[in-house]
Design an enzyme around this catalytic site. Structure first.
Site, PDB file in Angstrom:
ATOM      1  CB  CYS A   3      -1.145   0.035   1.325  1.00 25.99           C
ATOM      2  SG  CYS A   3      -2.069  -1.371   0.804  1.00 25.99           S
ATOM      3  CG  HIS A  12      -3.158   3.714   0.279  1.00 22.69           C
ATOM      4  ND1 HIS A  12      -3.310   2.930  -0.842  1.00 22.69           N
ATOM      5  CD2 HIS A  12      -3.562   2.529   1.692  1.00 22.69           C
ATOM      6  CE1 HIS A  12      -4.071   1.918  -0.694  1.00 22.69           C
ATOM      7  NE2 HIS A  12      -4.252   1.150   1.151  1.00 22.69           N
ATOM      8  CG  ASN A  40      -6.749  -1.088  -0.469  1.00 24.00           C
ATOM      9  OD1 ASN A  40      -5.852  -0.134  -1.428  1.00 24.00           O
ATOM     10  ND2 ASN A  40      -6.417  -1.704   0.617  1.00 24.00           N
TER      11      ASN A  40
END
Length: 335
Positions: free
Chosen positions: A114, A262, A292
């Protein structure tokens, strides 16, 4: 001494939209449950054969290179961030170099999940600052949908992730008041298995083990996430690394024009926004549309924010991410 400046941005997401209602036909879940816990309404899943991790990166990169106003052969180096490479080896950096049809430049793969794009951005920034390279292509791309447990057993993870790619061209500038001001990278490996995909890997379970046991209940090759533990750590580390960047540059929260977090969970982003007392115009979120997308998350959101005119010349843009590893990072950019 040079600074590196983002001169081109691009992103690509598959056309195939998968809504929460679509997922409810595959597993015991519903739109309300998913939105309440994640903020996600829909995500994109690949269907076209060319939409591999490097294939989507190719599409995003072409846009970024065109917007940078340079020829593809002006790219000196490639830094590619992903957790979902086309092959176990080689990494997708070299595949992207081939598909772009550019000269035999170096290609480096970054495996920081991530926070991967910010790590990749930091690596590229150092190469440019030292004068080694002039134009570097930095990419984050992910195909999650092919590796998820799309049953009720896997719903806690599978509803979160989507596919997509984002790219940025970093170019050398002698204007030290513009570009990347600083990057800040951290890791805490003791919690690595709290958010992980264990197999196939040489450490515990390789393909031969999986085939030999042929255990239909084996979950080691699906992503695992200790959701509450990740959430609690994320909100702390996000705050720390944003403050670290501001302090390193003698800046205040009030100086932030745009925060691109993020896109892991809308609740995390909202928590950080409230903690720093930022307005809706100072934070950009698109997890509602894309889920995501891990290493692609930050460059997709950054590109969208720029395309919509939310980032202007002279703005202070803060990028921040936290994820598997545990790793976390921030970058401060004067646009």
């Amino acid at each position: 001494m040079y600074h590196s400046k983002i001169t081109g941005l691009g992103f690509y997401v598959p056309e195939n939209v998968v809504t929460n209602d679509d997922l409810s036909r595959l597993m015991d879940t519903n739109d309300e449950w998913i939105q309440e816990r994640t903020g996600i309404k829909e995500r994109r899943h690949v269907v076209l054969p060319e939409d591999t991790t490097s294939g989507m990166a190719l599409k995003a990169s072409k846009i970024a290179i065109e917007r940078a106003g340079i020829d593809k052969n002006d790219i000196d180096f490639i830094v590619f961030a992903t957790l979902s490479p086309d092959y176990y080896f080689p990494g997708p950096g070299v595949t992207l170099q081939k598909e772009l049809g550019i000269n035999t430049v170096g290609a480096l793969d970054v495996r920081n999940q991530c926070s991967g794009f910010i790590y990749a951005l930091s690596v590229a920034d150092q190469f440019i600052k030292t004068g080694m390279y002039k134009n570097i292509l930095v990419v984050g791309s992910e195909v999650h949908s092919k590796g998820l447990d799309m049953t009720t057993r896997g719903r806690g993870v599978s509803v979160i992730f989507g596919d997509g790619a984002g790219a940025a061209v970093l170019s050398r500038t002698e204007d030290l008041s513009k570009g990347i001001l600083s990057t800040h990278l951290h890791s805490e490996g003791e919690h690595a298995e709290e958010l992980a995909l264990i197999a196939p890997g040489m450490g515990k379970r390789w393909v031969t083990d999986i085939i030999k046991e042929n255990n239909t209940d084996d979950e080691s090759y699906y992503p695992y996430m200790n959701g509450q533990f990740v959430f609690k750590n994320a909100v702390v580390r996000f705050s720390e690394v944003i403050n670290e960047g501001l302090q390193a540059n003698n800046l205040q929260v009030a100086d932030i024009n745009m925060l691109i977090p993020h896109q892991a969970n809308l609740r995390i982003a909202q928590f950080i926004q409230q903690k720093f007392k930022l307005t809706n115009d100072q934070v950009y979120n698109n997890i509602m549309k894309y889920g995501n997308t891990t290493a692609a998350s930050v460059p997709i959101a950054l590109t969208e924010a720029w395309e919509q005119g939310k980032i202007k010349e002279g703005d202070l843009v803060v990028l921040a991410a936290f994820g598997s590893g545990f790793t976390w990072a921030s970058a401060l950019i004067r646009w």
